[in-house]
Design a protein around this motif. Structure first.
Motif, PDB file in Angstrom:
ATOM      1  N   ASN A 245      45.793  33.908  32.361  1.00 19.61           N
ATOM      2  CA  ASN A 245      46.384  34.700  30.748  1.00 19.61           C
ATOM      3  C   ASN A 245      45.170  35.546  30.568  1.00 19.61           C
ATOM      4  OD1 ASN A 245      48.507  33.400  29.955  1.00 19.61           O
ATOM      5  ND2 ASN A 245      46.879  32.038  29.254  1.00 19.61           N
ATOM      6  N   ARG A 246      44.362  35.935  31.410  1.00 20.22           N
ATOM      7  CA  ARG A 246      43.162  37.107  30.940  1.00 20.22           C
ATOM      8  C   ARG A 246      43.604  37.565  31.849  1.00 20.22           C
ATOM      9  NH1 ARG A 246      39.315  32.683  29.812  1.00 20.22           N
ATOM     10  NH2 ARG A 246      38.421  32.322  32.186  1.00 20.22           N
ATOM     11  N   PHE A 247      44.133  37.421  33.246  1.00 18.62           N
ATOM     12  CA  PHE A 247      44.232  38.679  34.489  1.00 18.62           C
ATOM     13  C   PHE A 247      45.375  39.681  33.337  1.00 18.62           C
ATOM     14  CE2 PHE A 247      48.202  39.702  36.997  1.00 18.62           C
ATOM     15  CZ  PHE A 247      47.157  39.858  37.789  1.00 18.62           C
ATOM     16  N   TYR A 248      46.178  38.676  33.103  1.00 14.29           N
ATOM     17  CA  TYR A 248      47.377  39.729  32.170  1.00 14.29           C
ATOM     18  C   TYR A 248      47.178  40.229  31.113  1.00 14.29           C
ATOM     19  CZ  TYR A 248      51.262  37.156  34.747  1.00 14.29           C
ATOM     20  OH  TYR A 248      51.835  36.247  34.861  1.00 14.29           O
ATOM     21  N   SER A 249      46.200  39.608  30.284  1.00 16.52           N
ATOM     22  CA  SER A 249      46.495  40.787  29.410  1.00 16.52           C
ATOM     23  C   SER A 249      44.855  41.912  29.497  1.00 16.52           C
ATOM     24  CB  SER A 249      44.485  39.791  28.506  1.00 16.52           C
ATOM     25  OG  SER A 249      43.399  39.345  28.991  1.00 16.52           O
ATOM     26  N   HIS A 250      44.328  42.032  31.022  1.00 15.77           N
ATOM     27  CA  HIS A 250      43.232  43.449  30.879  1.00 15.77           C
ATOM     28  C   HIS A 250      44.287  44.257  31.942  1.00 15.77           C
ATOM     29  CE1 HIS A 250      39.159  42.092  30.249  1.00 15.77           C
ATOM     30  NE2 HIS A 250      39.409  40.943  30.449  1.00 15.77           N
ATOM     31  N   CYS A 251      45.160  43.708  32.734  1.00 18.71           N
ATOM     32  CA  CYS A 251      46.029  44.195  33.904  1.00 18.71           C
ATOM     33  C   CYS A 251      47.416  45.351  33.095  1.00 18.71           C
ATOM     34  CB  CYS A 251      46.853  43.460  34.759  1.00 18.71           C
ATOM     35  SG  CYS A 251      45.083  43.386  35.731  1.00 18.71           S
ATOM     36  N   GLU A 252      47.955  45.085  31.578  1.00 20.06           N
ATOM     37  CA  GLU A 252      48.904  44.977  31.219  1.00 20.06           C
ATOM     38  C   GLU A 252      48.926  46.568  30.858  1.00 20.06           C
ATOM     39  OE1 GLU A 252      50.446  41.520  28.231  1.00 20.06           O
ATOM     40  OE2 GLU A 252      51.128  41.023  29.657  1.00 20.06           O
ATOM     41  N   GLY A 253      49.494  47.557  30.570  1.00 20.49           N
ATOM     42  CA  GLY A 253      49.025  48.701  30.097  1.00 20.49           C
ATOM     43  C   GLY A 253      49.269  49.548  30.935  1.00 20.49           C
ATOM     44  N   TYR A 254      48.488  49.280  31.870  1.00 18.35           N
ATOM     45  CA  TYR A 254      48.301  49.758  33.688  1.00 18.35           C
ATOM     46  C   TYR A 254      49.123  50.226  34.332  1.00 18.35           C
ATOM     47  CZ  TYR A 254      43.257  50.125  31.171  1.00 18.35           C
ATOM     48  OH  TYR A 254      42.597  50.122  30.458  1.00 18.35           O
ATOM     49  N   GLU A 255      50.084  51.791  34.904  1.00 24.70           N
ATOM     50  CA  GLU A 255      50.890  51.347  36.043  1.00 24.70           C
ATOM     51  C   GLU A 255      50.822  52.345  36.989  1.00 24.70           C
ATOM     52  OE1 GLU A 255      55.416  51.073  34.822  1.00 24.70           O
ATOM     53  OE2 GLU A 255      55.302  52.815  35.187  1.00 24.70           O
ATOM     54  N   PRO A 256      50.497  52.583  38.154  1.00 28.20           N
ATOM     55  CA  PRO A 256      50.173  51.112  38.749  1.00 28.20           C
ATOM     56  C   PRO A 256      48.748  50.663  38.891  1.00 28.20           C
ATOM     57  CG  PRO A 256      49.934  53.277  40.497  1.00 28.20           C
ATOM     58  CD  PRO A 256      50.274  53.538  39.270  1.00 28.20           C
ATOM     59  N   THR A 257      48.702  49.739  39.281  1.00 25.76           N
ATOM     60  CA  THR A 257      47.701  49.010  39.894  1.00 25.76           C
ATOM     61  C   THR A 257      47.963  48.045  41.580  1.00 25.76           C
ATOM     62  OG1 THR A 257      48.714  46.770  39.008  1.00 25.76           O
ATOM     63  CG2 THR A 257      47.666  47.351  37.814  1.00 25.76           C
ATOM     64  N   LEU A 258      46.472  47.635  41.851  1.00 24.90           N
ATOM     65  CA  LEU A 258      45.712  47.291  43.051  1.00 24.90           C
ATOM     66  C   LEU A 258      45.370  46.404  42.813  1.00 24.90           C
ATOM     67  CD1 LEU A 258      45.486  48.496  46.161  1.00 24.90           C
ATOM     68  CD2 LEU A 258      43.917  49.345  45.514  1.00 24.90           C
ATOM     69  N   MET A 259      45.982  45.460  43.424  1.00 27.76           N
ATOM     70  CA  MET A 259      45.153  43.982  43.672  1.00 27.76           C
ATOM     71  C   MET A 259      44.624  43.928  45.143  1.00 27.76           C
ATOM     72  SD  MET A 259      46.949  40.542  43.954  1.00 27.76           S
ATOM     73  CE  MET A 259      48.082  40.427  41.796  1.00 27.76           C
ATOM     74  N   LEU A 260      43.239  43.255  44.779  1.00 34.81           N
ATOM     75  CA  LEU A 260      42.656  43.082  46.387  1.00 34.81           C
ATOM     76  C   LEU A 260      42.471  41.967  46.277  1.00 34.81           C
ATOM     77  CD1 LEU A 260      39.896  45.872  46.276  1.00 34.81           C
ATOM     78  CD2 LEU A 260      41.757  45.873  47.871  1.00 34.81           C
ATOM     79  N   ILE A 261      42.037  40.958  47.382  1.00 36.20           N
ATOM     80  CA  ILE A 261      41.585  39.399  47.426  1.00 36.20           C
ATOM     81  C   ILE A 261      41.140  38.996  48.751  1.00 36.20           C
ATOM     82  CG2 ILE A 261      42.624  36.560  47.152  1.00 36.20           C
ATOM     83  CD1 ILE A 261      45.428  37.741  46.284  1.00 36.20           C
ATOM     84  N   ARG A 262      39.502  38.071  48.240  1.00 37.09           N
ATOM     85  CA  ARG A 262      38.844  38.056  49.537  1.00 37.09           C
ATOM     86  C   ARG A 262      39.016  36.165  49.333  1.00 37.09           C
ATOM     87  NH1 ARG A 262      33.574  38.978  48.608  1.00 37.09           N
ATOM     88  NH2 ARG A 262      33.108  37.182  47.566  1.00 37.09           N
ATOM     89  N   THR A 263      39.470  35.545  50.912  1.00 42.71           N
ATOM     90  CA  THR A 263      39.324  34.117  50.263  1.00 42.71           C
ATOM     91  C   THR A 263      38.417  33.525  50.769  1.00 42.71           C
ATOM     92  OG1 THR A 263      39.765  33.865  53.064  1.00 42.71           O
ATOM     93  CG2 THR A 263      41.459  34.463  51.021  1.00 42.71           C
ATOM     94  N   THR A 264      38.021  32.476  50.799  1.00 42.73           N
ATOM     95  CA  THR A 264      36.712  31.700  50.916  1.00 42.73           C
ATOM     96  C   THR A 264      36.780  31.698  52.235  1.00 42.73           C
ATOM     97  OG1 THR A 264      38.331  29.640  51.221  1.00 42.73           O
ATOM     98  CG2 THR A 264      36.982  30.185  48.768  1.00 42.73           C
ATOM     99  N   ASP A 265      37.661  32.445  53.538  1.00 44.50           N
ATOM    100  CA  ASP A 265      36.671  32.404  54.514  1.00 44.50           C
ATOM    101  C   ASP A 265      37.064  33.706  55.389  1.00 44.50           C
ATOM    102  OD1 ASP A 265      38.122  29.389  55.473  1.00 44.50           O
ATOM    103  OD2 ASP A 265      40.077  30.221  55.700  1.00 44.50           O
ATOM    104  N   GLY A 266      36.518  34.985  54.075  1.00 46.80           N
ATOM    105  CA  GLY A 266      36.529  35.885  54.443  1.00 46.80           C
ATOM    106  C   GLY A 266      37.481  37.173  54.535  1.00 46.80           C
ATOM    107  N   GLU A 267      38.496  36.482  54.804  1.00 42.50           N
ATOM    108  CA  GLU A 267      39.874  37.312  54.671  1.00 42.50           C
ATOM    109  C   GLU A 267      40.131  38.073  53.783  1.00 42.50           C
ATOM    110  OE1 GLU A 267      42.629  35.196  57.995  1.00 42.50           O
ATOM    111  OE2 GLU A 267      42.523  33.762  55.987  1.00 42.50           O
ATOM    112  N   VAL A 268      40.536  38.871  53.740  1.00 40.78           N
ATOM    113  CA  VAL A 268      40.971  40.198  52.803  1.00 40.78           C
ATOM    114  C   VAL A 268      42.165  41.117  52.702  1.00 40.78           C
ATOM    115  CG1 VAL A 268      40.463  42.497  51.463  1.00 40.78           C
ATOM    116  CG2 VAL A 268      38.603  40.462  52.666  1.00 40.78           C
ATOM    117  N   CYS A 269      43.266  40.885  52.342  1.00 43.40           N
ATOM    118  CA  CYS A 269      44.359  40.872  51.667  1.00 43.40           C
ATOM    119  C   CYS A 269      44.301  41.813  50.128  1.00 43.40           C
ATOM    120  CB  CYS A 269      45.539  40.149  52.654  1.00 43.40           C
ATOM    121  SG  CYS A 269      45.413  38.921  51.182  1.00 43.40           S
TER     122      CYS A 269
END
Length: 569
Positions: free
Chosen positions: A383-407
């Motif tokens: 819910n907080r993800f949506y509330s902070h990201c709505e109204g922005y276009e485009p967006t870039l999502m970054l993810i780091r896993t617990t194994d240190g991988e990034v995508c």
């Protein structure tokens, strides 16, 4: 005929070009034959024939009702030709300090180019930015009987009013949007060259802003004349083709000469290196080879390029960039706006974000990255993800896993669009979306239809077809390509301008209260649960990607970045 042209030329530099031979064929009723002769260099060795053909081409060019002609020039300047009564006129401000190329002209003939440009400035007060004009004028002077005829030829090119067939950019907005469009075309058609630019130049857009100068200014005369043959027959699109071919040859030469690891250089150094390559291109490439490479590129249609340039113009207008900034500002407003001083991510470095930034559509490179959401600050709540990201276009999502991988993923559309599906999760977004991974090496996975356009399903509702028809009423008409409807556009522009869908390959992004999904069809490129804690990644039909990291993973950190107007910072 021979006496009518060539008086401005230094014939000692013209090689085996004949100035006295019978001009031969000068009028063409068959467009296919005209194109074939232009592309094959049919007029290259007969100066009189080329002069006569150019006059015919320019004579039939549709122009504004009131277009200055040779008589106007003689009334204003007289018939001095190369004999200057006073000092050589200063070049107009709209050429932005670009010098007149010598192009095998006599030294005193450069003064004639100055005189023609000075008169052009007086007769075309609406021109505010046209740095290609000195080169075009210098070339046309070769095949003109006098300055007045050259003036008329240039005037007709400037006054051309055929829909969709502009020949010269005449404002900074048009010139800069053309540079952005060239950047988009490099992304699409020269990925290896673009990777080289990203790896070596601190400001890729600044390098690409020189593209017109490579073709009209830096090319040696024998190359530039051949380009002019095709340019006058087929129009502005030829310039894009030749610039792309130049970049391909430059990349090939640079790769062969570089055995050590590539390092970042100041953009000015890369620009100078490309300029030197173009000026000496004859050492490695012939004019025939350059044009062969240029026309081997399966480029977007003229209509599509027009649409793409209009999209980039709109982006510039929205940011207030319509006139050239003062020299103290230089090009800071249109560079890849990422540096270590104003960027801080817990997932990627400034260098890595710059590399990612180079993948995004060119018009967004005008913007700076703005952190919208991070689980380390805002918590693991969808819910907080949506509330902070709505109204922005485009967006870039970054993810780091617990194994240190990034995508991550570039997402073209506002997350608020998910609400149109009500409680049901439905896909939205456009073909500009893509996913990527960072390690062991950076790799981007674009919409599969970009690489396999035969997959697209262009079936539309009646409303969609009517919308396309309305859009096409104002589209560019082309002798080269028939008028295209939305179903004939490339997937990239179809999704941008007409929102076409393909059954299983247009599942770009989706979200509801339980999860967010990127990519679909037999799997998801990315699936994140409602607690932003657990995820999975699989091959999906939308991007035809391998798993971006371990197929089932725990999220250590998730960030979402928006695109902040660089002018407002």
């Amino acid at each position: 005929m021979a006496a009518d042209c060539g008086m401005f030329v230094d014939w000692s530099q013209m090689g085996d070009v004949s100035r006295d031979a019978d001009p031969g064929k000068i009028e063409y009723k068959d467009l296919k034959e005209l194109k074939q002769h232009a592309r094959s260099g049919q007029w290259a060795k007969n100066h009189s024939q080329r002069s006569a053909v150019y006059r015919q081409l320019l004579k039939v060019l549709p122009c504004r009702t009131v277009t200055p002609d040779a008589a106007v020039y003689r009334d204003i300047v007289g018939s001095a030709n190369s004999k200057r009564i006073s000092s050589t006129p200063q070049l107009p401000e709209f050429v932005d300090g670009v010098a007149v190329p010598c192009y095998s002209l006599k030294p005193e003939s450069v003064g004639s180019v100055h005189a023609v440009l000075s008169c052009i400035a007086g007769q075309f007060p609406d021109i505010s930015y046209c740095p290609s004009l000195p080169a075009v004028t210098a070339l046309l002077l070769h095949w003109s009987a006098d300055e007045a005829q050259c003036f008329e030829s240039v005037s007709r090119m400037l006054a051309c009013n055929e829909p969709g067939r502009r020949l010269l950019d005449q404002t900074f907005l048009a010139y800069q949007s053309a540079s952005m469009t060239f950047g988009d075309l490099v992304h699409k058609y020269c990925p290896a060259a673009h990777k080289l630019m990203v790896a070596t130049a601190t400001d890729v857009l600044e390098v690409y802003s020189d593209w017109q100068r490579w073709v009209l200014g830096d090319l040696p005369f024998s190359f530039a004349a051949r380009v002019m043959d095709v340019y006058l027959v087929e129009g502005y699109k030829v310039l894009y083709r030749v610039a792309l071919a130049i970049l391909k040859f430059y990349r090939k030469q640079r790769s062969a000469a570089t055995s050590s690891a590539l390092t970042k250089q100041d953009s000015a150094a890369i620009r100078s290196d490309i300029q030197a390559f173009v000026q000496n291109i004859g050492k490695s490439v012939t004019p025939d080879k350059l044009l062969e490479k240029a026309f081997s590129i399966r480029l977007f249609s003229r209509k599509e390029i027009t649409l793409l340039q209009l999209a980039n113009e709109k982006s510039l207008q929205q940011k207030g960039i319509t006139v050239k900034q003062k020299s103290s500002i230089k090009r800071q407003n249109v560079q890849l706006a990422v540096n270590a001083d104003n960027f801080s991510s817990e997932i990627v470095s400034a260098k890595e974000i710059r590399d990612i930034w180079s993948w995004i559509p060119e018009r967004f490179a005008l913007c700076q990255p703005q952190l919208l959401f991070t689980t380390s600050t805002h918590g693991c709540s969808l819910n907080r993800f949506y509330s902070h990201c709505e109204g922005y276009e485009p967006t870039l999502m970054l993810i780091r896993t617990t194994d240190g991988e990034v995508c991550g993923a570039f997402l073209s559309t506002d997350w608020e669009e998910r609400k149109r599906g009500g409680n049901k999760s439905s896909f939205f977004g456009t073909g500009e979306c893509f996913v990527f991974r960072m390690k062991p090496e950076m790799e981007r996975y674009e919409w599969v239809v970009i690489k396999h356009p035969e997959l697209v399903n262009t079936a539309q509702s009646a409303d969609d077809e009517q919308n396309c028809a309305n859009n096409n009423d104002d589209a560019a008409q082309s002798l080269e390509e028939p008028t295209a409807d939305a179903s004939q556009l490339s997937p990239f522009l179809s999704t941008r301008h007409f929102n076409l869908n393909s059954t299983n390959t247009s599942m770009f992004m989706a979200g509801n209260a339980d999860s967010i999904i990127i990519g679909g069809g037999e799997g998801n490129a990315l699936y994140i649960d409602s607690e932003l804690n657990h995820g999975r990644t699989e091959r999906c039909l939308t991007f035809d990607n391998p798993p971006l990291c371990a197929e089932s993973f725990q999220v250590a950190l998730l960030e979402v970045w928006g695109f902040r107007d660089a002018m407002a910072s």
